[in-house]
Design a protein around this motif. Structure first.
Motif: not given
Length: 340
Positions: A12-13, A112, A133-134, A136, A167, A170-171, A175, A197
């Motif tokens: 994840k980030e 995840q 969820d992510w 990246p 996702n 969220n990302s 980010t 988040v």
């Protein structure tokens, strides 16, 4: 020896610092330039990479395969029907086995927790090619695209409209906050990002200076945006009523009116693909006929406009993933001063 990335996983980030993410973005731009100039860069000569896919993929699979080959590594695709991941063999046991044979593992799937377990048990770098969820690796490509287009990141305004809990939302939220990019999320109240988040993003924004706006008003969301971003309205594997989702998200469709609402002439249009912008897919035709709509999250005229950078963004998946693999698995010399 690089002590920032060596042997690290990218799940994840927030696994990396903002400075480290910036390095990966710049390294990806550098590797893209090397490829254009036909300059070899076999940082992973002789390494073996496992590519685990629970979810189907076009860009992620292609990018990891070509990136591995360019780096001198050997990728091996392991699809859902090729291994027993979680069915007859636990994820932890699978991680131990694969880690004993491969030098790095990519995972694209649903949970995840699966990619986290692979990283804990395999003993080799694990890269998240997308979970629920992510996403990246997509972030390195997206912010590469923004940096290539605008020449900088800090101070830009990125607006994401659509399903704000997926996702991609969220990302992009996290980010952007990490990198000092102002982030607006436009989504109906029940499709806005989870509080956990948002908290992560706000904590980073306190340092980076990023402005965060989460709103149910599409006009407010897009005002002042340098980039408009959207994604499909129903994620892979998600069980929802299409009619209700479409009705809720139609005001957030990226169309000519919404683009004009930015108040800027140089706004770029982004999408992680695939996109339902016409009826040239089975799903697009089926839903389009059922709901009497020519397009869904983005209209065809906008998708194919000169402002759209979606195919440049898609192509950037490859050097982005190449940078991530080379940094974490290659023995690169990276000066500590870059992260001071």
């Amino acid at each position: 020896m690089n002590n920032h990335f060596a042997g690290q996983s990218f799940l994840k980030e927030i696994d990396f610092t903002p400075a480290e993410l910036t390095y990966l973005i710049d390294f990806a731009l550098h590797l893209k330039a090397l490829k254009v100039q036909h300059i070899p860069h076999p940082y992973l000569q002789g390494k073996n990479i496992a590519l685990l896919f629970e979810k189907t993929s076009t860009r992620t699979r292609s990018a990891f395969t070509v990136a591995a080959n360019d780096l001198g590594a050997h990728p091996e695709f392991l699809g859902q029907n090729d291994i027993q991941l979680g069915r007859k063999e636990s994820v932890g046991d699978t991680g131990k086995v694969l880690g004993s044979m491969f030098d790095g593992i990519e995972f694209r799937g649903f949970d995840q927790a699966t990619v986290e377990t692979l990283a804990q048990t395999s003993g080799v770098p694990v890269w998240n090619g997308l979970t629920d969820d992510w996403h990246p690796t997509q972030m390195i490509a997206d912010f590469m695209t923004l940096k290539a287009h605008f020449g900088h990141l800090a101070g830009l305004t990125l607006t994401y409209v659509g399903d704000g809990r997926n996702n991609m939302a969220n990302s992009l939220l996290v980010t952007s906050a990490m990198l000092g990019v102002n982030i607006h999320i436009g989504a109906p109240k029940d499709l806005q990002p989870a509080d956990a988040v948002v908290k992560i993003a706000k904590d980073y924004a306190a340092t980076s200076g990023s402005d965060i706006l989460i709103t149910a008003d599409p006009k407010q969301a897009v005002a002042g945006a340098d980039a408009l971003y959207t994604d499909v309205w129903v994620s892979m594997g998600e069980q929802v009523d299409y009619g209700n989702r479409i009705k809720a998200l139609l005001p957030f469709q990226i169309n000519a009116d919404l683009v004009a609402g930015t108040g800027k002439t140089g706004t770029i249009i982004m999408h992680c693909l695939p996109a339902l912008h016409d009826h040239q897919t089975e799903l697009g035709a089926k839903l389009g006929t059922q709901f009497a709509l020519p397009a869904f999250e983005v209209t065809d005229d906008v998708f194919n406009s000169e402002q759209a950078v979606v195919f440049e963004e898609a192509a950037n998946r490859m050097p982005a993933i190449k940078a991530i693999m080379a940094a974490t698995l290659g023995e690169l010399f990276i000066p500590d001063s870059l992260f001071a």
